[in-house]
Write a protein that holds these residues in place. Structure first.
Motif, PDB file in Angstrom:
ATOM      1  N   LEU A   1       0.833  -1.207   0.000  1.00  0.00           N
ATOM      2  CA  LEU A   1       0.000   0.000   0.000  1.00  0.00           C
ATOM      3  C   LEU A   1       0.864   1.252   0.000  1.00  0.00           C
ATOM      4  CD1 LEU A   1      -2.846  -0.910   2.514  1.00  0.00           C
ATOM      5  CD2 LEU A   1      -3.078  -0.485   0.066  1.00  0.00           C
ATOM      6  N   VAL A   2       1.902   1.249   0.822  1.00  0.00           N
ATOM      7  CA  VAL A   2       2.799   2.405   0.875  1.00  0.00           C
ATOM      8  C   VAL A   2       3.442   2.623  -0.493  1.00  0.00           C
ATOM      9  CG1 VAL A   2       4.892   3.350   1.923  1.00  0.00           C
ATOM     10  CG2 VAL A   2       3.204   2.175   3.357  1.00  0.00           C
ATOM     11  N   GLU A   3       3.944   1.557  -1.100  1.00  0.00           N
ATOM     12  CA  GLU A   3       4.586   1.635  -2.411  1.00  0.00           C
ATOM     13  C   GLU A   3       3.623   2.171  -3.470  1.00  0.00           C
ATOM     14  OE1 GLU A   3       7.344   0.912  -5.605  1.00  0.00           O
ATOM     15  OE2 GLU A   3       7.657   1.041  -3.458  1.00  0.00           O
ATOM     16  N   THR A   4       2.371   1.744  -3.406  1.00  0.00           N
ATOM     17  CA  THR A   4       1.376   2.106  -4.413  1.00  0.00           C
ATOM     18  C   THR A   4       0.836   3.523  -4.225  1.00  0.00           C
ATOM     19  OG1 THR A   4       0.714  -0.193  -4.653  1.00  0.00           O
ATOM     20  CG2 THR A   4      -0.855   1.458  -5.415  1.00  0.00           C
ATOM     21  N   LEU A   5       0.554   3.909  -2.991  1.00  0.00           N
ATOM     22  CA  LEU A   5      -0.165   5.161  -2.743  1.00  0.00           C
ATOM     23  C   LEU A   5       0.725   6.375  -2.455  1.00  0.00           C
ATOM     24  CD1 LEU A   5      -3.086   3.742  -0.568  1.00  0.00           C
ATOM     25  CD2 LEU A   5      -3.100   4.283  -3.012  1.00  0.00           C
ATOM     26  N   ALA A   6       1.919   6.161  -1.956  1.00  0.00           N
ATOM     27  CA  ALA A   6       2.793   7.294  -1.606  1.00  0.00           C
ATOM     28  C   ALA A   6       3.455   7.867  -2.860  1.00  0.00           C
ATOM     29  CB  ALA A   6       3.860   6.853  -0.615  1.00  0.00           C
ATOM     30  N   SER A   7       3.680   9.175  -2.844  1.00  0.00           N
ATOM     31  CA  SER A   7       4.444   9.815  -3.919  1.00  0.00           C
ATOM     32  C   SER A   7       5.871   9.299  -3.907  1.00  0.00           C
ATOM     33  CB  SER A   7       4.460  11.329  -3.744  1.00  0.00           C
ATOM     34  OG  SER A   7       3.157  11.838  -3.683  1.00  0.00           O
ATOM     35  N   GLN A   8       6.402   9.139  -2.714  1.00  0.00           N
ATOM     36  CA  GLN A   8       7.712   8.535  -2.495  1.00  0.00           C
ATOM     37  C   GLN A   8       7.773   8.034  -1.065  1.00  0.00           C
ATOM     38  OE1 GLN A   8      10.937  11.306  -3.163  1.00  0.00           O
ATOM     39  NE2 GLN A   8       9.595  13.035  -2.887  1.00  0.00           N
ATOM     40  N   TRP A   9       8.681   7.102  -0.825  1.00  0.00           N
ATOM     41  CA  TRP A   9       8.861   6.575   0.520  1.00  0.00           C
ATOM     42  C   TRP A   9      10.278   6.043   0.639  1.00  0.00           C
ATOM     43  CZ3 TRP A   9       9.804   1.453   2.096  1.00  0.00           C
ATOM     44  CH2 TRP A   9       9.779   0.502   1.086  1.00  0.00           C
ATOM     45  N   GLY A  10      10.681   5.786   1.872  1.00  0.00           N
ATOM     46  CA  GLY A  10      12.020   5.269   2.063  1.00  0.00           C
ATOM     47  C   GLY A  10      12.266   4.821   3.484  1.00  0.00           C
TER      48      GLY A  10
ATOM     49  N   GLU B   1      15.509   5.027   6.358  1.00  0.00           N
ATOM     50  CA  GLU B   1      16.799   5.616   6.703  1.00  0.00           C
ATOM     51  C   GLU B   1      17.285   5.013   8.014  1.00  0.00           C
ATOM     52  OE1 GLU B   1      16.217   9.841   7.028  1.00  0.00           O
ATOM     53  OE2 GLU B   1      15.296   9.966   5.049  1.00  0.00           O
ATOM     54  N   PRO B   2      18.579   4.740   8.117  1.00  0.00           N
ATOM     55  CA  PRO B   2      19.110   4.287   9.402  1.00  0.00           C
ATOM     56  C   PRO B   2      18.923   5.377  10.448  1.00  0.00           C
ATOM     57  CG  PRO B   2      20.775   4.118   7.658  1.00  0.00           C
ATOM     58  CD  PRO B   2      19.605   4.853   7.092  1.00  0.00           C
ATOM     59  N   ASN B   3      18.552   4.988  11.628  1.00  0.00           N
ATOM     60  CA  ASN B   3      18.409   5.903  12.752  1.00  0.00           C
ATOM     61  C   ASN B   3      18.810   5.120  14.004  1.00  0.00           C
ATOM     62  OD1 ASN B   3      17.435   8.624  13.555  1.00  0.00           O
ATOM     63  ND2 ASN B   3      16.057   7.416  14.840  1.00  0.00           N
ATOM     64  N   PRO B   4      20.140   4.889  14.157  1.00  0.00           N
ATOM     65  CA  PRO B   4      20.619   3.992  15.207  1.00  0.00           C
ATOM     66  C   PRO B   4      19.987   4.287  16.564  1.00  0.00           C
ATOM     67  CG  PRO B   4      22.422   4.676  13.817  1.00  0.00           C
ATOM     68  CD  PRO B   4      21.224   5.491  13.407  1.00  0.00           C
ATOM     69  N   PRO B   5      19.569   3.239  17.256  1.00  0.00           N
ATOM     70  CA  PRO B   5      19.827   1.828  16.973  1.00  0.00           C
ATOM     71  C   PRO B   5      18.849   1.211  15.968  1.00  0.00           C
ATOM     72  CG  PRO B   5      18.568   1.979  18.984  1.00  0.00           C
ATOM     73  CD  PRO B   5      18.831   3.401  18.526  1.00  0.00           C
ATOM     74  N   GLY B   6      17.917   1.979  15.472  1.00  0.00           N
ATOM     75  CA  GLY B   6      16.888   1.431  14.596  1.00  0.00           C
ATOM     76  C   GLY B   6      16.837   2.099  13.239  1.00  0.00           C
ATOM     77  N   LYS B   7      15.612   2.505  12.864  1.00  0.00           N
ATOM     78  CA  LYS B   7      15.402   3.061  11.528  1.00  0.00           C
ATOM     79  C   LYS B   7      14.260   4.059  11.539  1.00  0.00           C
ATOM     80  CE  LYS B   7      12.281  -0.715  10.638  1.00  0.00           C
ATOM     81  NZ  LYS B   7      12.377  -1.209  11.990  1.00  0.00           N
ATOM     82  N   LYS B   8      14.175   4.800  10.442  1.00  0.00           N
ATOM     83  CA  LYS B   8      13.064   5.697  10.183  1.00  0.00           C
ATOM     84  C   LYS B   8      12.457   5.263   8.854  1.00  0.00           C
ATOM     85  CE  LYS B   8      13.501  10.192  10.561  1.00  0.00           C
ATOM     86  NZ  LYS B   8      13.832  11.613  10.302  1.00  0.00           N
ATOM     87  N   VAL B   9      11.164   4.945   8.880  1.00  0.00           N
ATOM     88  CA  VAL B   9      10.434   4.612   7.658  1.00  0.00           C
ATOM     89  C   VAL B   9       9.485   5.774   7.403  1.00  0.00           C
ATOM     90  CG1 VAL B   9       8.932   2.946   6.499  1.00  0.00           C
ATOM     91  CG2 VAL B   9      10.561   2.153   8.226  1.00  0.00           C
ATOM     92  N   TRP B  10       9.546   6.320   6.190  1.00  0.00           N
ATOM     93  CA  TRP B  10       8.761   7.513   5.902  1.00  0.00           C
ATOM     94  C   TRP B  10       8.052   7.385   4.552  1.00  0.00           C
ATOM     95  CZ3 TRP B  10      10.054   9.911   1.397  1.00  0.00           C
ATOM     96  CH2 TRP B  10      11.336   9.644   0.883  1.00  0.00           C
ATOM     97  N   PHE B  11       7.026   8.222   4.406  1.00  0.00           N
ATOM     98  CA  PHE B  11       6.379   8.357   3.107  1.00  0.00           C
ATOM     99  C   PHE B  11       5.992   9.819   2.911  1.00  0.00           C
ATOM    100  CE2 PHE B  11       2.773   7.465   5.930  1.00  0.00           C
ATOM    101  CZ  PHE B  11       1.864   8.450   5.553  1.00  0.00           C
ATOM    102  N   GLU B  12       5.842  10.178   1.669  1.00  0.00           N
ATOM    103  CA  GLU B  12       5.346  11.515   1.301  1.00  0.00           C
ATOM    104  C   GLU B  12       4.156  11.372   0.386  1.00  0.00           C
ATOM    105  OE1 GLU B  12       8.074  14.310  -0.380  1.00  0.00           O
ATOM    106  OE2 GLU B  12       9.203  14.492   1.479  1.00  0.00           O
ATOM    107  N   LEU B  13       3.225  12.305   0.534  1.00  0.00           N
ATOM    108  CA  LEU B  13       2.087  12.440  -0.355  1.00  0.00           C
ATOM    109  C   LEU B  13       2.081  13.856  -0.872  1.00  0.00           C
ATOM    110  CD1 LEU B  13      -0.607  10.804   1.948  1.00  0.00           C
ATOM    111  CD2 LEU B  13       0.489   9.745  -0.028  1.00  0.00           C
ATOM    112  N   SER B  14       1.886  14.036  -2.147  1.00  0.00           N
ATOM    113  CA  SER B  14       1.795  15.388  -2.707  1.00  0.00           C
ATOM    114  C   SER B  14       0.576  16.066  -2.140  1.00  0.00           C
ATOM    115  CB  SER B  14       1.713  15.348  -4.223  1.00  0.00           C
ATOM    116  OG  SER B  14       2.888  14.789  -4.761  1.00  0.00           O
ATOM    117  N   ALA B  15       0.759  17.300  -1.674  1.00  0.00           N
ATOM    118  CA  ALA B  15      -0.370  18.048  -1.112  1.00  0.00           C
ATOM    119  C   ALA B  15      -1.187  18.666  -2.222  1.00  0.00           C
ATOM    120  CB  ALA B  15       0.138  19.122  -0.153  1.00  0.00           C
TER     121      ALA B  15
END
Length: 132
Positions: free
Chosen positions: A107-116, A118-132
């Motif tokens: 769903l994220v891959e299909t609906l988001a304008s972009q997503w990714g 990023e490492p954020n030690p000790p874990g990660k950051k998962v994000w998405f963008e939608l065009s406003a």
């Protein structure tokens, strides 16, 4: 994409800490609704709420760590990020007809304008963008 451009007009930038419990998904949806809906159309706000719920649910089910939800709304985009303490990154899996789970990142891959991710030690950051 590594971050936000600082020259964009910013309407909202806020964060909330959430526990790795099922109620966190509902709390996250309400948080996104309250911060996004006043600045964008209903369709963008609803999509942001859906994708946020998917990312938060992934943390609850897979990472099982506390998380931070970041919401950033500009005149160009809505950006939502979920930060957790597990290094394992989410994957887009082929959905199986018989399974009720495993479609969130699709769903994220299909609906988001972009997503990714990023490492954020000790874990990660998962994000998405939608065009406003």
């Amino acid at each position: 994409m590594n971050g936000q451009k600082s020259d964009r007009p910013r309407y909202v930038r806020d964060s909330i800490e959430l526990p790795p419990e099922p109620r966190a998904a509902g709390t996250a949806r309400h948080f996104v609704f309250d911060h996004v809906c006043p600045h964008v159309g209903a369709d963008v706000a609803e999509t942001a709420m859906l994708l946020t719920s998917e990312l938060v649910t992934n943390v609850i089910v897979h990472a099982r760590t506390p998380m931070r939800l970041d919401v950033d709304v500009t005149d160009e985009a809505v950006r939502v990020a979920v930060v957790d303490d597990a290094a394992r990154t989410p994957a887009i899996r082929r959905a199986h007809e018989a399974r009720l789970t495993g479609r969130g990142m699709n769903l994220v891959e299909t609906l988001a304008s972009q997503w990714g991710v990023e490492p954020n030690p000790p874990g990660k950051k998962v994000w998405f963008e939608l065009s406003a």
